[in-house]
Design an enzyme around this catalytic site. Sequence first.
Site, PDB file in Angstrom:
ATOM      1  N   GLU A 137       0.827  -1.203   0.000  1.00 49.34           N
ATOM      2  CA  GLU A 137       0.000   0.000   0.000  1.00 49.34           C
ATOM      3  C   GLU A 137       0.861   1.254   0.000  1.00 49.34           C
ATOM      4  OE1 GLU A 137      -0.468  -2.620   1.995  1.00 49.34           O
ATOM      5  OE2 GLU A 137      -2.307  -3.445   1.145  1.00 49.34           O
ATOM      6  N   HIS A 156     -11.749  -5.943   7.850  1.00 52.91           N
ATOM      7  CA  HIS A 156     -12.520  -5.638   6.637  1.00 52.91           C
ATOM      8  C   HIS A 156     -13.772  -4.823   6.965  1.00 52.91           C
ATOM      9  CE1 HIS A 156     -10.304  -9.377   5.881  1.00 52.91           C
ATOM     10  NE2 HIS A 156     -10.190  -8.964   4.652  1.00 52.91           N
TER      11      HIS A 156
END
Lengths: 338, 411
Positions: free
Chosen positions: A60, A129
């Site tokens: 990321e 999540h």
Amino acid sequence: MTAMNLIQALNSALDVMLEHDPNVLIFGEDVGYFGGVFRVTDKLQEKYGATRCFDTPISEGGIIATAIGMGAYGLRPVAEIQFADYILPAYDQLVSEAARLRYRSGGEFSAPITVRSPYGGGIFGGQTHSQSPEAIFAHVTGLKTVIPSNPYDAKGLLIAAIECDDPVIFLEPKRIYNGPFDGRPDTQVKTWAGHPQADVPEGHYTVPLGKAAIAREGDEVTVLAYGTMVHVALAGIADSGVDAELIDLRSIVPLDIDTIVASVKKTGRCVIFHEASRFGGFGAELSALVQERCFDHLQSPIDRVAGWDMPYPHAFEWDYFPGPRRLAEALKRAMEYN
Amino acid sequence: MTVPNRPTLSLHIPEPSARPGEAPSFAQFDFGTAGAVRRPDSAEPETAMRDLPYELIRVLDEDGKAVGPWNPRLSPDVLKRGLRAMLLTRIFDDRLFRAHRQGKTSFYMKSTGEEAIGAAQSMMLGAGDMCFPTYRVLSWLMARDYPVVQLANQIFSNADDPIKGRQLPMMFSARDYGFYSLSGNLGTRFGHAVGWAMASAYKHDDKIAIAYVGDGTTAEGDFHEALTFASVYQAPVILCVTNNQWAISSFVGFAGGDKTTFAAKATAYALPGLRVDGNDFLAVWAATEWAAERARSNRGATLIEFFTYRVAGHSTSDDPTKYRPLDEPEKWPLGDPIVRLRDHLIAIGEWDAERHQALVDDVTQAVKDGVKQAEAVGTLGQSKPDIATMFEDIFAEPDWRICEERKTMGL
């Protein structure tokens, strides 16, 4: 106009921008050949070729660093971080670099990047999540943070984000990708079919960043919400019997302060409703702003209905998630206060 | 039951070869010989050059002669311009370091001993290429004749500061000189260079990027991320590690540099790794030329370790005598890059003591004039840009918060 769910609307926005501007390109984990784990980039590589829409390493920080470098060159990259929960390795890049590049270089360089990321809970995703990290971006001056609540807005806001000359964090409420969600997990899953805001133009249009929408007009209490919670709020308001005005912020930075203030001055009451945990959440900023600007108009304390202050708990998802019942109770409390 | 014959575990904490009061020692390094390292064609596959990260590419020998296959065969005019850029850097550094001691600025960082790197690379690369610098690449700007007065204005954060008083001294940005915005956090721009280079490739441009980190910063994740992306997308970028032996007070061992070379890190990414004498203007030039040719030919990135020595302290806030031998800088076996280039020019009959002194005098005057001009605008605290500009460039267009806050200040 075409009926689209939120995923298709986002895909259409990316399609339009790839077609429209050769400086737009898309990358992220699994977004290329496969089309993204949520299918938002479906068929874009096939249509525009691998250099316009491609996969990246699982990195990321590397994805955002690359995007900033491309932005400095003059491109308008759209990077996907697969889940907002995984954006933290890129936080240094967003805070120390993207947000400040224009300022610290005296305007010589800037990072016109868009960072898309699915966020929020309600899908039994556990703590990796499900999180809602919008406050940690809103706090960083130099970043814009956008959160759509329906397909029409999602497409228009994403195009506006890509065309924006500043870095934009674009958080996609994944629980409403396929249909609006009223916060009641036991009722039948709805799709976007037939929803007025699922009627989406095929071509180019924008929804401006920094302009809230009034999702429901009312006179008694102002409810501030964004993303999934706009739909949960509608259910909570209906349950409460209170004539609440619901404001869908659409972007939290820039924030449409005028719409908020006008509504609270009209209703005299304000309840802030978000999924993220409460302490230090974006609701705290909203509460402070409303208090500063509407103090003389307030007839009850500003209330916040939010996720509990804890990591997102898997088995207890529906005990954690601020559903319509909790909002309805807060609305009644506000009305009963004297 | 058998008891294995092994010692109990013990935690290893690396230590440099010498501390204050001890004699400097460089016995741990193999400095090789000038001219001894082979120069493969830059088009060769990386697999055919995995010996190079463990060698030390040197061109200038002890007699000041340019020797071996890496000799870039530069004209005397280019060498003289390089010498001038390095001297400008050295003399400017000394003057501004003193200015800090005189309270004229808050902070300063010298690049003493490392001037050859930025100077040679700035001259070798093209005007359209982009350098993603550290704060020790001032010689890049000097080699491109960036105005001394503008540097000093930035260092004084005065009314004429080209980046409007927003950054610590040395954190320049000079787009027109191919010099990307600096920041005090380390390693974060290494990946920007890769992204910039990928953008150039995406646009079928001919420009390449060059980026630097120090030896210490190779320990950051950004370094690994940048090398991964550079390798995966064959980005036209030159990634440099200026290994100057010290990261503030931490010797290279705290970045794993006592166990292998930094150039060797390239091999795991299937990138060529060159290890180059950073105090040798000609070797720096040659390695850069090789890597630039490879990058421009769509053959991707190269990692170059510049083996050098940080002669000065980390910054004005540092005192290196507290952690390393006082005479370690002067004992550095690869010498002073300015002296070595001067001696080379003398050795080829293009220079002498008189001309050198004239150049030193000329450069000293240029620095003096530029700094005085900046001082006339004002040093730190005496002068600053219009306060209203503090509220600009936060976003492309200010939002209501910024407008209100500005108004609150009466601006």
